[in-house]
Design a protein around this motif. Sequence first.
Motif, PDB file in Angstrom:
ATOM      1  N   ARG A 191       0.858  -1.198   0.000  1.00  0.00           N
ATOM      2  CA  ARG A 191       0.000   0.000   0.000  1.00  0.00           C
ATOM      3  C   ARG A 191       0.888   1.241   0.000  1.00  0.00           C
ATOM      4  O   ARG A 191       1.752   1.397   0.857  1.00  0.00           O
ATOM      5  N   LEU A 192       0.676   2.121  -0.965  1.00  0.00           N
ATOM      6  CA  LEU A 192       1.458   3.350  -1.089  1.00  0.00           C
ATOM      7  C   LEU A 192       0.528   4.544  -0.931  1.00  0.00           C
ATOM      8  O   LEU A 192      -0.525   4.597  -1.573  1.00  0.00           O
ATOM      9  N   TYR A 193       0.925   5.513  -0.093  1.00  0.00           N
ATOM     10  CA  TYR A 193       0.075   6.697   0.056  1.00  0.00           C
ATOM     11  C   TYR A 193       0.860   7.880   0.617  1.00  0.00           C
ATOM     12  O   TYR A 193       1.937   7.724   1.174  1.00  0.00           O
ATOM     13  N   ARG A 194       0.272   9.062   0.440  1.00  0.00           N
ATOM     14  CA  ARG A 194       0.800  10.293   1.014  1.00  0.00           C
ATOM     15  C   ARG A 194      -0.056  10.639   2.228  1.00  0.00           C
ATOM     16  O   ARG A 194      -1.272  10.795   2.104  1.00  0.00           O
ATOM     17  N   PRO A 195       0.542  10.807   3.386  1.00  0.00           N
ATOM     18  CA  PRO A 195      -0.247  10.983   4.606  1.00  0.00           C
ATOM     19  C   PRO A 195      -0.620  12.439   4.869  1.00  0.00           C
ATOM     20  O   PRO A 195      -0.045  13.373   4.301  1.00  0.00           O
ATOM     21  N   ALA A 196      -1.565  12.626   5.770  1.00  0.00           N
ATOM     22  CA  ALA A 196      -1.839  13.940   6.341  1.00  0.00           C
ATOM     23  C   ALA A 196      -0.716  14.278   7.320  1.00  0.00           C
ATOM     24  O   ALA A 196      -0.021  13.370   7.808  1.00  0.00           O
ATOM     25  N   PRO A 197      -0.493  15.552   7.627  1.00  0.00           N
ATOM     26  CA  PRO A 197       0.585  15.910   8.565  1.00  0.00           C
ATOM     27  C   PRO A 197       0.401  15.234   9.925  1.00  0.00           C
ATOM     28  O   PRO A 197      -0.622  15.416  10.588  1.00  0.00           O
ATOM     29  N   THR A 198       1.392  14.452  10.304  1.00  0.00           N
ATOM     30  CA  THR A 198       1.292  13.607  11.491  1.00  0.00           C
ATOM     31  C   THR A 198       2.632  13.543  12.196  1.00  0.00           C
ATOM     32  O   THR A 198       3.674  13.514  11.547  1.00  0.00           O
ATOM     33  N   VAL A 199       2.606  13.506  13.513  1.00  0.00           N
ATOM     34  CA  VAL A 199       3.777  13.107  14.289  1.00  0.00           C
ATOM     35  C   VAL A 199       3.400  11.826  15.020  1.00  0.00           C
ATOM     36  O   VAL A 199       2.477  11.814  15.834  1.00  0.00           O
ATOM     37  N   ALA A 200       4.080  10.755  14.689  1.00  0.00           N
ATOM     38  CA  ALA A 200       3.810   9.450  15.294  1.00  0.00           C
ATOM     39  C   ALA A 200       4.794   9.230  16.439  1.00  0.00           C
ATOM     40  O   ALA A 200       5.988   9.031  16.211  1.00  0.00           O
ATOM     41  N   PHE A 201       4.289   9.296  17.658  1.00  0.00           N
ATOM     42  CA  PHE A 201       5.121   9.106  18.838  1.00  0.00           C
ATOM     43  C   PHE A 201       5.215   7.622  19.168  1.00  0.00           C
ATOM     44  O   PHE A 201       4.284   6.848  18.932  1.00  0.00           O
ATOM     45  N   GLY A 202       6.359   7.235  19.742  1.00  0.00           N
ATOM     46  CA  GLY A 202       6.514   5.875  20.234  1.00  0.00           C
ATOM     47  C   GLY A 202       5.919   5.726  21.619  1.00  0.00           C
ATOM     48  O   GLY A 202       5.641   6.712  22.310  1.00  0.00           O
ATOM     49  N   GLN A 203       5.731   4.493  22.033  1.00  0.00           N
ATOM     50  CA  GLN A 203       5.153   4.236  23.357  1.00  0.00           C
ATOM     51  C   GLN A 203       6.001   4.846  24.468  1.00  0.00           C
ATOM     52  O   GLN A 203       5.476   5.367  25.453  1.00  0.00           O
ATOM     53  N   ARG A 204       7.325   4.812  24.311  1.00  0.00           N
ATOM     54  CA  ARG A 204       8.201   5.361  25.358  1.00  0.00           C
ATOM     55  C   ARG A 204       8.028   6.860  25.491  1.00  0.00           C
ATOM     56  O   ARG A 204       8.158   7.417  26.589  1.00  0.00           O
ATOM     57  N   ASP A 205       7.724   7.545  24.389  1.00  0.00           N
ATOM     58  CA  ASP A 205       7.542   8.991  24.431  1.00  0.00           C
ATOM     59  C   ASP A 205       6.401   9.385  25.354  1.00  0.00           C
ATOM     60  O   ASP A 205       6.453  10.419  26.032  1.00  0.00           O
ATOM     61  N   THR A 206       5.347   8.582  25.369  1.00  0.00           N
ATOM     62  CA  THR A 206       4.155   8.932  26.148  1.00  0.00           C
ATOM     63  C   THR A 206       4.423   8.902  27.650  1.00  0.00           C
ATOM     64  O   THR A 206       3.655   9.488  28.421  1.00  0.00           O
ATOM     65  N   ARG A 207       5.492   8.236  28.065  1.00  0.00           N
ATOM     66  CA  ARG A 207       5.799   8.138  29.494  1.00  0.00           C
ATOM     67  C   ARG A 207       6.719   9.261  29.976  1.00  0.00           C
ATOM     68  O   ARG A 207       7.062   9.308  31.157  1.00  0.00           O
ATOM     69  N   LEU A 208       7.129  10.141  29.074  1.00  0.00           N
ATOM     70  CA  LEU A 208       7.981  11.254  29.456  1.00  0.00           C
ATOM     71  C   LEU A 208       7.130  12.433  29.939  1.00  0.00           C
ATOM     72  O   LEU A 208       6.026  12.666  29.418  1.00  0.00           O
ATOM     73  N   PRO A 209       7.603  13.195  30.929  1.00  0.00           N
ATOM     74  CA  PRO A 209       6.783  14.266  31.501  1.00  0.00           C
ATOM     75  C   PRO A 209       6.396  15.352  30.506  1.00  0.00           C
ATOM     76  O   PRO A 209       5.391  16.041  30.693  1.00  0.00           O
ATOM     77  N   GLY A 210       7.162  15.531  29.443  1.00  0.00           N
ATOM     78  CA  GLY A 210       6.850  16.579  28.479  1.00  0.00           C
ATOM     79  C   GLY A 210       5.959  16.150  27.341  1.00  0.00           C
ATOM     80  O   GLY A 210       5.768  16.920  26.378  1.00  0.00           O
ATOM     81  N   PHE A 211       5.381  14.958  27.419  1.00  0.00           N
ATOM     82  CA  PHE A 211       4.609  14.462  26.273  1.00  0.00           C
ATOM     83  C   PHE A 211       3.422  15.351  25.948  1.00  0.00           C
ATOM     84  O   PHE A 211       3.155  15.653  24.777  1.00  0.00           O
TER      85      PHE A 211
END
Length: 264
Positions: free
Chosen positions: A54-74
Motif C-alpha cells: 500500500r502506497l500513500y501520502r499521509p496527512a501531517p502527522t507526528v507518530a510518537f513511540g510508546q516510550r515517548d508517552t511516558r515522558l513528563p513533556g509528552f
Amino acid sequence: MTIRELSNMQQAGADSRTLTLVRQEQSLGAVRDLDFGIELLGKARAGDIGPTLRLYRPAPTVAFGQRDTRLPGFGTAAQACRDLGFEPLIRKAGGRAAAYHEGTLIIDHVEPHSDAIAGAKGRFAFFGEMLAGALQSVGVHAAVGEIPGEYCPGEYSVHGFAPVAPAHRIKLVGTAQRVVSGAWLFSSVVVVENSAPIREVLTASYAALGLDWDPATAGAVDDLVPGLNVQAIEDAVVRTYADYATMGPADFSSLHRSVDRPRP
C-alpha cells in the motif's frame, strides 16, 4: 548487488513472490491511515488478504513511540504538534517520534507468514537496502545505517548525502515493523519534499520531551536532488519492487471494502 540477488539470498519472510499493489490516492486522515495498516495486518493474519503493498501520502502527522508517552513533556510535545498543524498520534511499533506530511511517501508492506517472527531482523536489512536502491536509481546518494543525532534512530535507517558535502548526512527513510503470529507489517516513511515543517515540528517535539537530537540530520530527497517529487520516488519504489515480486495492481476501493467488511 541487485535487489534480485538480494532476494535470492534473503527471502525476507515471504511465502509468496506476488504482491497486490495498491495506490491510495488520498489520505483517510491521520488516525485512519495509521489504523488501516494495522487492520491490513489483521486481515493478512486471518488469511483474508495475501501479500499487499500500500502506497500513500499521509496527512501531517507526528507518530510518537510508546516510550515517548511516558515522558513528563509528552503533553507539551503533543500540543506543539497541533500548533504547527500536525496531528500527534501514538503508534504501536517502537521507536521515537517521527514526522511526516503530504511531501512524504508511506509504504505499508503486509504479508501472511507461518513464522513471521523468525525473519524480523532480516527484513529491516533487506528492505533498507531495497529502498536505498530505489533512491539510488533516481540519482540520490543513499545508504543504509544510523547517523549520529538522527530523529527516531534506527540501525537500518536510510540516509543520503550530497557529493559536495559527503560528511553531512541526512535521514531520508525511517522503517518500523509489527509482527504477529501468522503475519507481518513493514512500514517505511520516505521524506521526499518540503523538509522544513518536519524539521520544525520535530525540534519542538524533541525539546518538549527532553530528548537530544541534531536537527541538521532531518531532510528530504529534494534537498539532495532538486526536482525529485513524491511521484518520482513512488515510481522508483515500484520499479525496484518489481525485482522482488510480481506486481498485481488493484484499486484501493476494493482493499478498503475488504478491510471494512466484517468476517462472517
